[in-house]
Design a protein around this motif. Structure first.
Motif, PDB file in Angstrom:
ATOM      1  N   LEU A  19       3.198  -9.409  -1.786  1.00  0.00           N
ATOM      2  CA  LEU A  19       4.513  -8.765  -1.761  1.00  0.00           C
ATOM      3  C   LEU A  19       4.393  -7.326  -1.278  1.00  0.00           C
ATOM      4  O   LEU A  19       5.220  -6.859  -0.483  1.00  0.00           O
ATOM      5  N   THR A  20       3.355  -6.642  -1.705  1.00  0.00           N
ATOM      6  CA  THR A  20       3.129  -5.258  -1.266  1.00  0.00           C
ATOM      7  C   THR A  20       2.998  -5.198   0.251  1.00  0.00           C
ATOM      8  O   THR A  20       3.649  -4.364   0.908  1.00  0.00           O
ATOM      9  N   LEU A  21       2.198  -6.089   0.816  1.00  0.00           N
ATOM     10  CA  LEU A  21       2.019  -6.110   2.270  1.00  0.00           C
ATOM     11  C   LEU A  21       3.318  -6.505   2.987  1.00  0.00           C
ATOM     12  O   LEU A  21       3.654  -5.928   4.019  1.00  0.00           O
ATOM     13  N   SER A  22       4.023  -7.459   2.445  1.00  0.00           N
ATOM     14  CA  SER A  22       5.293  -7.886   3.061  1.00  0.00           C
ATOM     15  C   SER A  22       6.315  -6.761   3.080  1.00  0.00           C
ATOM     16  O   SER A  22       6.984  -6.539   4.103  1.00  0.00           O
ATOM     17  N   LEU A  23       6.435  -6.071   1.971  1.00  0.00           N
ATOM     18  CA  LEU A  23       7.410  -4.976   1.896  1.00  0.00           C
ATOM     19  C   LEU A  23       7.053  -3.869   2.884  1.00  0.00           C
ATOM     20  O   LEU A  23       7.925  -3.317   3.558  1.00  0.00           O
ATOM     21  N   TYR A  83       9.173  -3.035   6.679  1.00  0.00           N
ATOM     22  CA  TYR A  83       9.014  -1.667   7.193  1.00  0.00           C
ATOM     23  C   TYR A  83       9.421  -0.599   6.174  1.00  0.00           C
ATOM     24  O   TYR A  83       9.952   0.446   6.537  1.00  0.00           O
ATOM     25  N   LEU A  84       9.154  -0.843   4.903  1.00  0.00           N
ATOM     26  CA  LEU A  84       9.527   0.119   3.873  1.00  0.00           C
ATOM     27  C   LEU A  84       8.471   1.208   3.734  1.00  0.00           C
ATOM     28  O   LEU A  84       7.279   0.967   3.919  1.00  0.00           O
ATOM     29  N   LYS A  85       8.934   2.403   3.406  1.00  0.00           N
ATOM     30  CA  LYS A  85       8.015   3.496   3.087  1.00  0.00           C
ATOM     31  C   LYS A  85       7.432   3.227   1.701  1.00  0.00           C
ATOM     32  O   LYS A  85       7.980   2.441   0.924  1.00  0.00           O
ATOM     33  N   PHE A  86       6.330   3.903   1.396  1.00  0.00           N
ATOM     34  CA  PHE A  86       5.659   3.653   0.124  1.00  0.00           C
ATOM     35  C   PHE A  86       6.562   3.933  -1.083  1.00  0.00           C
ATOM     36  O   PHE A  86       6.465   3.240  -2.096  1.00  0.00           O
ATOM     37  N   GLU A  87       7.435   4.909  -0.970  1.00  0.00           N
ATOM     38  CA  GLU A  87       8.351   5.206  -2.078  1.00  0.00           C
ATOM     39  C   GLU A  87       9.248   4.000  -2.367  1.00  0.00           C
ATOM     40  O   GLU A  87       9.478   3.642  -3.530  1.00  0.00           O
ATOM     41  N   ALA A  88       9.754   3.374  -1.308  1.00  0.00           N
ATOM     42  CA  ALA A  88      10.621   2.202  -1.477  1.00  0.00           C
ATOM     43  C   ALA A  88       9.823   0.992  -1.960  1.00  0.00           C
ATOM     44  O   ALA A  88      10.324   0.189  -2.751  1.00  0.00           O
ATOM     45  N   VAL A  89       8.572   0.877  -1.491  1.00  0.00           N
ATOM     46  CA  VAL A  89       7.703  -0.210  -1.959  1.00  0.00           C
ATOM     47  C   VAL A  89       7.491  -0.059  -3.467  1.00  0.00           C
ATOM     48  O   VAL A  89       7.619  -1.035  -4.222  1.00  0.00           O
ATOM     49  N   TYR A 106      -3.278  -3.701  12.890  1.00  0.00           N
ATOM     50  CA  TYR A 106      -2.794  -5.059  13.132  1.00  0.00           C
ATOM     51  C   TYR A 106      -1.490  -5.297  12.370  1.00  0.00           C
ATOM     52  O   TYR A 106      -0.517  -5.796  12.934  1.00  0.00           O
ATOM     53  N   LEU A 107      -1.481  -4.934  11.100  1.00  0.00           N
ATOM     54  CA  LEU A 107      -0.294  -5.143  10.272  1.00  0.00           C
ATOM     55  C   LEU A 107       0.891  -4.299  10.740  1.00  0.00           C
ATOM     56  O   LEU A 107       2.043  -4.672  10.546  1.00  0.00           O
ATOM     57  N   SER A 108       0.613  -3.167  11.371  1.00  0.00           N
ATOM     58  CA  SER A 108       1.667  -2.248  11.828  1.00  0.00           C
ATOM     59  C   SER A 108       2.258  -2.631  13.187  1.00  0.00           C
ATOM     60  O   SER A 108       3.219  -1.999  13.634  1.00  0.00           O
ATOM     61  N   GLN A 109       1.712  -3.640  13.828  1.00  0.00           N
ATOM     62  CA  GLN A 109       2.192  -4.031  15.156  1.00  0.00           C
ATOM     63  C   GLN A 109       3.686  -4.340  15.177  1.00  0.00           C
ATOM     64  O   GLN A 109       4.397  -3.938  16.096  1.00  0.00           O
TER      65      GLN A 109
END
Length: 144
Positions: A100-104, A109-115, A9-12
């Protein structure tokens, strides 16, 4: 809704955004091709230009149809982002860092490294925060 369904859902918004980028590129390519359609000069047949004109019109019509679907996709993306943002806001109200984690991750659309970089933490901690944030999201959405 399961944990995995919450992720989907979040990835839509990301998937819709990718589709929009792809259609935009296709429209540009088709537009370039359409502008390169030239009429052939023939002394024998005068109607050859009509045939090329019809081909040009057909190509233009296809580009217009694709542009219309692109506009609908953009409206869908806006609605999707608003819906996801509203759901993430419910997480933010309970824990700003999780929100903020979910928003980023899902709106920027940030990768985990950028998050991890934006949250000023290491990668493993970013994964843990994400997991906890999704669990809280599921709790708010009454996931199973």
């Amino acid at each position: 809704m399961t944990y995995q369904e919450a992720i989907q859902y979040l990835s839509q918004a990301y998937r819709l955004n990718q589709q929009i980028k792809s259609k935009t590129n296709r429209i540009k390519q088709l537009d370039e091709l359409a502008t390169n359609i030239t009429s052939t000069i023939s002394c024998d047949k005068v109607q050859s230009s009509c045939s090329n004109s019809a081909k040009h019109t057909e190509a233009t019509d296809k580009i217009i149809d694709l542009a219309r679907t692109l506009e609908r996709d953009k409206l869908d993306l806006i609605q999707c982002i608003c819906s996801i943002e509203q759901d993430i806001d419910s997480v933010t109200a309970q824990n700003a860092r999780y929100g903020l984690t979910l928003s980023l991750r899902y709106l920027e659309y940030l990768k985990f490294e950028a998050v991890a970089e934006r949250l000023e933490c290491d990668l493993r901690h970013a994964y843990r925060l994400h997991g906890k944030a999704v669990n809280l999201f599921c709790k708010n959405k009454k996931c199973h």
